[in-house]
Design a protein around this motif. Structure first.
Motif, short mmCIF file in Angstrom:
data_model
loop_
_atom_site.label_atom_id
_atom_site.label_comp_id
_atom_site.label_asym_id
_atom_site.label_seq_id
_atom_site.Cartn_x
_atom_site.Cartn_y
_atom_site.Cartn_z
N ASP A 137 0.84 -1.20 0.00
CA ASP A 137 0.00 0.00 0.00
C ASP A 137 0.87 1.25 0.00
O ASP A 137 0.57 2.24 -0.67
CB ASP A 137 -0.92 0.02 1.23
CG ASP A 137 -1.96 -1.09 1.18
OD1 ASP A 137 -2.38 -1.46 0.07
OD2 ASP A 137 -2.35 -1.58 2.25
N ASP A 168 -7.71 -1.53 4.55
CA ASP A 168 -8.53 -2.32 3.64
C ASP A 168 -10.01 -2.02 3.86
O ASP A 168 -10.42 -1.69 4.97
CB ASP A 168 -8.29 -3.83 3.86
CG ASP A 168 -6.87 -4.22 3.50
OD1 ASP A 168 -6.09 -3.33 3.11
OD2 ASP A 168 -6.54 -5.41 3.63
N GLY A 169 -10.79 -2.17 2.77
CA GLY A 169 -12.21 -1.85 2.86
C GLY A 169 -13.05 -2.94 3.50
O GLY A 169 -14.23 -2.73 3.80
N LEU A 226 -13.20 3.17 1.61
CA LEU A 226 -12.95 2.41 0.38
C LEU A 226 -14.06 1.39 0.16
O LEU A 226 -14.66 0.92 1.12
CB LEU A 226 -11.62 1.64 0.50
CG LEU A 226 -10.31 2.37 0.26
CD1 LEU A 226 -9.16 1.37 0.37
CD2 LEU A 226 -10.28 3.06 -1.09
N ASP A 269 -11.80 -3.49 -1.79
CA ASP A 269 -10.52 -2.84 -2.13
C ASP A 269 -9.58 -2.69 -0.95
O ASP A 269 -10.00 -2.64 0.21
CB ASP A 269 -10.78 -1.44 -2.69
CG ASP A 269 -11.02 -1.47 -4.19
OD1 ASP A 269 -10.27 -2.18 -4.88
OD2 ASP A 269 -11.96 -0.80 -4.66
N ASP A 270 -8.28 -2.61 -1.29
CA ASP A 270 -7.30 -2.02 -0.38
C ASP A 270 -6.73 -0.83 -1.14
O ASP A 270 -7.00 -0.67 -2.33
CB ASP A 270 -6.24 -3.04 0.04
CG ASP A 270 -5.55 -3.71 -1.13
OD1 ASP A 270 -5.21 -3.00 -2.10
OD2 ASP A 270 -5.35 -4.93 -1.10
N SER A 315 -5.10 -1.77 -4.54
CA SER A 315 -5.97 -2.17 -5.65
C SER A 315 -6.80 -0.98 -6.14
O SER A 315 -7.03 -0.82 -7.33
CB SER A 315 -6.90 -3.32 -5.21
OG SER A 315 -7.82 -2.86 -4.23
N TYR A 316 -7.22 -0.13 -5.20
CA TYR A 316 -8.06 1.00 -5.60
C TYR A 316 -7.32 1.97 -6.50
O TYR A 316 -7.81 2.37 -7.56
CB TYR A 316 -8.58 1.74 -4.36
CG TYR A 316 -9.55 2.84 -4.71
CD1 TYR A 316 -10.90 2.56 -4.92
CD2 TYR A 316 -9.13 4.16 -4.85
CE1 TYR A 316 -11.80 3.55 -5.26
CE2 TYR A 316 -10.01 5.17 -5.19
CZ TYR A 316 -11.35 4.86 -5.39
OH TYR A 316 -12.23 5.85 -5.74
N ARG A 323 -6.66 0.58 -9.99
CA ARG A 323 -7.82 0.51 -10.87
C ARG A 323 -8.34 1.91 -11.22
O ARG A 323 -8.65 2.21 -12.37
CB ARG A 323 -8.93 -0.31 -10.20
CG ARG A 323 -10.06 -0.69 -11.16
CD ARG A 323 -11.16 -1.46 -10.46
NE ARG A 323 -11.83 -0.66 -9.46
CZ ARG A 323 -11.85 -0.94 -8.16
NH1 ARG A 323 -11.24 -2.01 -7.70
NH2 ARG A 323 -12.48 -0.16 -7.32
N GLU A 324 -8.42 2.78 -10.21
CA GLU A 324 -9.09 4.07 -10.42
C GLU A 324 -8.14 5.22 -10.74
O GLU A 324 -8.56 6.27 -11.20
CB GLU A 324 -9.91 4.43 -9.17
CG GLU A 324 -10.93 3.39 -8.74
CD GLU A 324 -12.11 3.30 -9.71
OE1 GLU A 324 -12.41 4.32 -10.36
OE2 GLU A 324 -12.71 2.21 -9.81
N MET A 357 -8.05 8.64 -6.28
CA MET A 357 -7.59 8.41 -4.91
C MET A 357 -7.46 9.73 -4.17
O MET A 357 -7.85 9.85 -3.01
CB MET A 357 -6.25 7.68 -4.93
CG MET A 357 -5.68 7.40 -3.55
SD MET A 357 -6.81 6.51 -2.45
CE MET A 357 -6.07 4.91 -2.40
N LYS A 401 -10.84 10.81 -3.15
CA LYS A 401 -11.31 9.95 -2.05
C LYS A 401 -10.66 10.36 -0.73
O LYS A 401 -11.31 10.45 0.30
CB LYS A 401 -10.94 8.49 -2.34
CG LYS A 401 -12.07 7.64 -2.86
CD LYS A 401 -12.66 6.77 -1.77
CE LYS A 401 -13.84 5.94 -2.24
NZ LYS A 401 -15.11 6.59 -2.18
#
Ligand code: ZN
Length: 568
Positions: free
Chosen positions: A260, A300-301, A328, A332-333, A336-337, A340-341, A346, A349
């Motif tokens: 992370d 983590d979500g 999240l 997701d963690d 990964s978020y 992907r995004e 981020m 967010k």
């Protein structure tokens, strides 16, 4: 390396500590001392003091303190010889090369640095192709690989043992936590078949490693064992790399894992740090508080992540940090978020991260089975917050938002607080002002010092202070020519020592009076003990003992002050 103490002293004396520190810190004169904003932690009002008379600096905010060498070592990350050399150059004093000779103190840092380097070479070599592919697949850039010093160790029992040659010994590798002792004697490599992640101290020295398997082997992560350099509950992963960014942004993004950290740093969030696979501790929160006022918890979500985030929120709130929790999607963690995004999503967010009350409404509430679990969750946070006003504000807000009965919430919070409160009571002793003045003057030095000025150890009330006094006594008894700088250069003692020396101290001719006050304490305590014994003897009807004790009490009060061997 050792250097003649007289030369170290000469260089120190030739140096104007306020001028040297003044090049890095904006210092304002205030009486005989200088004040400024501490360069070692983030603060808005100055608690950093330089005292040129005593040649020391001290921060009353974060506790950092010592002599000018210590300042350069911590601020410029110099080694001690480098600090000496740099000041010698400044003062125009020549340090003869031969002066550096002497017995080398065996340190594990060079062993750890060598291992880190060796792991990096192995990653770059032909055997590291699989690991390199793995890092690529995980989206870890060359920038992150280099910045965090990633390496690779093949799946063998003796990688370091073979490679060490005559560079170091098996015993040193063991002290560094790199090899494990076999039952039948001998050692084997602790880390095998893993991507190696150096864990560094706040000042950037490698103190341990995390290792991650790349083929699904278990355990997925393996860390160094606790060693003299690696103390899990105190280390923040990524701190030395994030230091500048933390000060710049004023907040930290705290995550659960190494990957992370890599993902966020790669996305431009340089102010990211993690634990080394454990829950956040109070010690870690305190370290972080030196750099920032605010944290965003980005765990983590999933349910476990939410739970861990809430627990950590309590730790951070307890240390006075402003806390936000990233919201999240459950699957997701942060890694990964962001992959992907993308970094911009981020960033958005992160900036929308709610406070604990908002997070409870948006996320936690949906995961709890009963309403009273939410009440208990807030009671837990309240129990962690020492400051009554901040606690009150949080509990009030929670009560209003979720329509809890406020007094029930406060009651539950106090109930959760209880065991802790009694423990804490033991810790903060009231400051022994006279003891501090006495010991400060003693350490700074007294002209025409004689043993008459010493007091019994029990005359010092604060335990930490008493311990320092005992240490000073043993240095003095062993004939240490400069106990002051011995204490200032000892990590266990320098914080308190510099605190004592930063303030006003009694003049030498006032010391007799100070000494007398301390001795009177012992006499009084002794007197109370005898009085108590007299009352007990009276109850027993032991007249002879009453008379004996009364005489003792009389001679104590009228006599020399203290008996030869004070008890207790
Ligand atoms: Zn400070």
């Amino acid at each position: 390396m050792t250097l003649a103490p007289d030369l170290i002293e000469r260089i120190r004396e030739a140096t104007d500590i306020a001028a040297v520190i003044g090049e890095h810190v904006n210092l304002k004169r205030s009486g005989r001392t200088f004040k400024g904003l501490c360069p070692f932690h983030k603060e808005k009002t100055p608690s950093f003091i330089v005292n040129p008379d005593r040649q020391i600096f001290k921060c009353f905010g974060c506790g950092e303190g010592g002599d000018i060498y210590r300042f350069l070592m911590d601020f410029d990350k110099l080694s001690f010889p480098e600090a000496v050399q740099s000041l010698a150059d400044r003062a125009g004093i020549i340090v003869p090369k031969s002066k550096w000779d002497g017995p080398q103190e065996e340190s594990v840092y060079p062993v750890l640095a060598w291992a880190e380097n060796h792991y990096q070479e192995l990653l770059a070599g032909p055997g590291g192709a699989g690991a390199t592919r793995y890092l690529k697949e995980r989206g870890i850039s060359d920038y992150v690989r280099e910045k965090y010093g990633l390496g690779w160790v093949p799946d063998r029992w003796d990688t370091l043992l073979q490679a060490m040659g005559r560079r170091t010994t098996q015993a040193m590798l063991s002290r560094a936590g790199l090899v494990t002792k076999k039952d039948g004697g001998g050692y084997y490599d602790r880390f095998r078949g893993r991507v190696m992640i150096p864990i560094r101290s706040a000042l950037g020295k490698t103190i341990g490693f995390g290792g991650r398997t790349i083929d699904g082997g278990e355990p997925k992560y393996l860390n160094s064992p606790e060693t003299e350099t690696f103390i899990k509950g105190k280390v923040l992963y990524g701190l030395s790399e994030a230091r500048e960014a933390l000060k710049e942004h004023g907040f930290a993004i705290v995550v659960e894992g190494y990957l992370d950290v890599f993902a966020l740093v790669q996305g431009g969030f340089q102010n990211t740090i993690a634990t080394c696979g454990t829950a956040f501790t109070v010690d870690q929160a305190r370290v972080l508080k030196r750099y920032v006022d605010k944290v965003i918890i980005a765990f983590d979500g999933d349910k476990a992540g939410v739970r861990a985030a809430w627990k950590s929120a309590g730790i951070f709130l307890g240390e006075g940090l402003d806390v936000r929790i990233l919201n999240l999607p459950a699957e997701d963690d942060p890694d990964s978020y962001i992959r992907r995004e993308g970094p911009e999503a981020m960033s958005e967010k992160l900036s929308q991260s709610p406070t604990v009350v908002g997070f409870a409404r948006d996320v936690l509430l949906g995961q709890l089975e009963r309403r009273e679990d939410l009440l208990k969750a807030f009671a837990y946070l309240g129990a962690k917050i020492e400051d009554p006003i901040r606690r009150r504000v949080l509990l009030q807000e929670a009560a209003e938002s979720f329509r809890f009965n406020e007094s029930v919430l406060v009651g539950e919070s106090n109930r959760q607080r209880k065991p802790q409160a009694t423990q804490r009571k033991m810790r903060p002793e009231t400051q022994d002002r006279v003891g501090r003045l006495y010991l400060g003057r003693l350490i700074e030095g007294i002209e025409g010092f004689s043993e008459d000025l010493l007091v019994p150890e029990e005359a010092i009330m604060e335990s930490e202070l008493r311990h320092l006094y005992a240490t000073w006594l043993s240095l003095w008894q062993s004939g240490d020519p400069d106990p002051k700088h011995t204490l200032l250069n000892d990590d266990a003692n320098r914080s308190l020592t510099s605190a004592l020396l930063a303030g006003d101290l009694p003049e030498t001719d006032q010391m007799e009076q100070v000494t007398k006050r301390l001795r009177d304490r012992v006499v009084q305590a002794e007197g109370k003990k005898i009085q108590h014994a007299i009352r007990q003897a009276e109850t027993r009807g032991d007249d002879a003992e009453v008379i004996r004790l009364s005489r003792e009490l009389q001679s104590l009060r009228g006599g020399t002050g203290i008996p030869d061997q004070p008890q207790g």
